[in-house]
Enzyme design. Structure first.
Site, PDB file in Angstrom:
ATOM      1  N   ASP A 296       0.831  -1.214   0.000  1.00 16.91           N
ATOM      2  CA  ASP A 296       0.000   0.000   0.000  1.00 16.91           C
ATOM      3  C   ASP A 296       0.860   1.257   0.000  1.00 16.91           C
ATOM      4  O   ASP A 296       2.019   1.249   0.433  1.00 16.91           O
ATOM      5  CB  ASP A 296      -0.948   0.005   1.206  1.00 16.91           C
TER       6      ASP A 296
ATOM      7  N   ASP B 209       8.521   4.648  -0.970  1.00  8.55           N
ATOM      8  CA  ASP B 209       7.855   3.962   0.152  1.00  8.55           C
ATOM      9  C   ASP B 209       6.706   3.107  -0.387  1.00  8.55           C
ATOM     10  O   ASP B 209       5.619   3.593  -0.559  1.00  8.55           O
ATOM     11  CB  ASP B 209       7.344   5.016   1.131  1.00  8.55           C
TER      12      ASP B 209
ATOM     13  N   GLU C 172      -0.056  -1.411   5.521  1.00 12.42           N
ATOM     14  CA  GLU C 172       0.952  -0.972   6.510  1.00 12.42           C
ATOM     15  C   GLU C 172       0.715   0.455   6.953  1.00 12.42           C
ATOM     16  O   GLU C 172       0.902   0.798   8.116  1.00 12.42           O
ATOM     17  CB  GLU C 172       2.355  -1.120   5.913  1.00 12.42           C
TER      18      GLU C 172
HETATM   19 ZN   LIG Z   1       6.656   2.403   4.300  1.00 14.06          ZN
END
Ligand SMILES: [Zn+2]
Length: 411
Positions: free
Chosen positions: A94, A125, A159
């Site tokens: 995610d 990320d 997450e």
């Molecule tokens: Zn992350």
């Protein structure tokens, strides 16, 4: 580092970049943040794994009617090794939403390759590390090398919003063992020399101080919430630092921190005495200090300032997360990761603690030592997020290095 492995990884930089661009095109934002979830990305990754010669990922779907496909997918790839030991690389599918669109110089979900970087939401990320771990596993398959330990790749959902549909589920199903070597590449610095083994507890607390608003020429008729809030903030700051002076050199900084932060606007004009003040403290507390002791001190000061000034002081927790036990520096995963970092970067990696939260905290809570490491530009969650291509290649080298037998002086 084995020349053939390094050569193969460096020779696949272009493919790694293309793969990362593929991830960026699939947003994977949580339905709770206005997105559709991770299903499209999980399906695309399944195809990528096949193209890379890896076994078909096993799917662990967690039902979520709000998500596309009615579920939040988690993927697990396992590859046998010479020993029953297992090395895991755990990354998350995610991404956070783009945020303020006007701050982006291009479309957040159309990847842009420029100046040795891949721009786009999720490139840093956690896409960069997802690709690095896939290619580190793929090189073993392509060169016919049986890794020293079994390899586990886990690509998990949710997450960014607490992992209820993600790593919590996999841990709950008993997929991991206490002797597993778990790397969570989801945080680090741009040198790649920091290995994170611990996190502080986090307490974000917002206070509302209520007095009585009046004209500034007649303070005798009201109760100045600004003065009371100032007094409360200074008293609280001093009391917390005095009550919790412990130091732990594992952390940077080594002390608990108690910081007054946001203060909301009160009145619009200079000649009004404010009747209400709202402000916050960000507390990062060493794991050795129980959060309820911190809360007891806060309660005492609230009472003292209220009775001295006559204002009402209320509070709400914006976030309250108790720190997981630290991963011991003597853990095999710390030693193996540091060895591999030394071989790739030629530097001595530091080991320490930080203030944030990742999937590693869930492993540590379950009694499984986990480390957080990555080589990252500090662009996660920001507009114009990017991943540095060299960082991604270096990470693949470090991960692949962890999978090879240790070469002693005799080797
Ligand atoms: Zn992350």
């Amino acid at each position: 580092m084995n020349e053939a492995i390094a050569g193969w990884i460096r020779g696949h930089e272009k493919e790694m970049v293309e793969s990362l661009c593929g991830l960026v095109r699939l947003p994977a934002v949580s339905p709770r943040d206005g997105g559709t979830g991770e299903m499209a990305k999980a399906e695309w990754l399944t195809e990528l794994a096949k193209r890379l010669g890896l076994p078909t990922p096993k799917r662990y779907d967690v039902p979520d009617p709000a998500a596309q496909g009615g579920a939040r997918p988690n993927l697990v790839i396992t590859i046998p090794g010479r020993t029953p030991a297992r090395t895991w690389f755990v990354t998350h599918l995610d991404v956070v939403p783009e945020g303020d669109r006007s701050l982006w110089e291009f479309d957040p979900f159309t990847p842009l390759v420029k100046d040795g970087k891949v721009f786009g939401r999720g490139s840093n990320d956690n896409g960069q590390e997802m690709i690095a771990s896939l290619y580190a596993a793929s090189v073993c398959v392509h060169l016919g090398i049986i890794p020293e330990t079994c390899i586990g790749l886990a690509f998990v959902a949710d997450e960014e919003l607490g992992s209820a549909f993600g790593i919590s589920q996999l841990l709950g199903q008993g997929l991991f063992r206490p002797d597993d070597l778990v790397v969570v590449p989801d945080g680090g610095n741009d040198k790649g020399d920091f290995v994170e083994v611990a996190e502080k507890s986090v307490l974000w607390i917002e206070f509302t101080v209520e007095g009585t608003q009046v004209h500034a020429s007649r303070p005798d008729l009201g109760n100045n919430a600004c003065r009371a809030a100032n007094l409360f903030s200074v008293d609280l700051d001093e009391a917390l630092h005095k009550a919790f002076p412990d130091l732990d050199d594992l952390f940077e900084p080594p002390s608990s921190t108690f910081e007054p932060t946001r203060r909301l606007p009160n009145v619009a004009n200079v000649n009004t005495i404010p009747g209400k003040e709202i402000f916050s403290f960000d507390c990062r507390v060493l794991p050795s200090v129980p959060l309820d002791e911190v809360e007891a001190v806060i309660g005492e000061i609230k009472k003292r300032v209220s009775s001295k000034t006559g204002v009402k002081i209320g509070s709400v927790n914006i976030q309250r997360a108790v720190a997981a036990p630290a991963t011991p520096i003597s853990s095999p995963v710390v030693a193996k990761l540091r060895d591999s970092i030394r071989r790739v970067y030629g530097c001595e990696p530091r080991v320490g603690g930080v203030g944030g939260g990742t999937c590693a905290a869930h492993f540590r809570m379950a009694g499984i030592p986990a480390v957080v490491w990555a080589q990252e530009a500090d662009t996660a969650h920001m507009p114009n997020e990017y991943a540095v291509i060299d960082h991604m290649v270096n990470e693949a080298l470090v991960f692949a290095g962890m999978l090879q037998p240790e070469t002693g002086p005799e080797a």
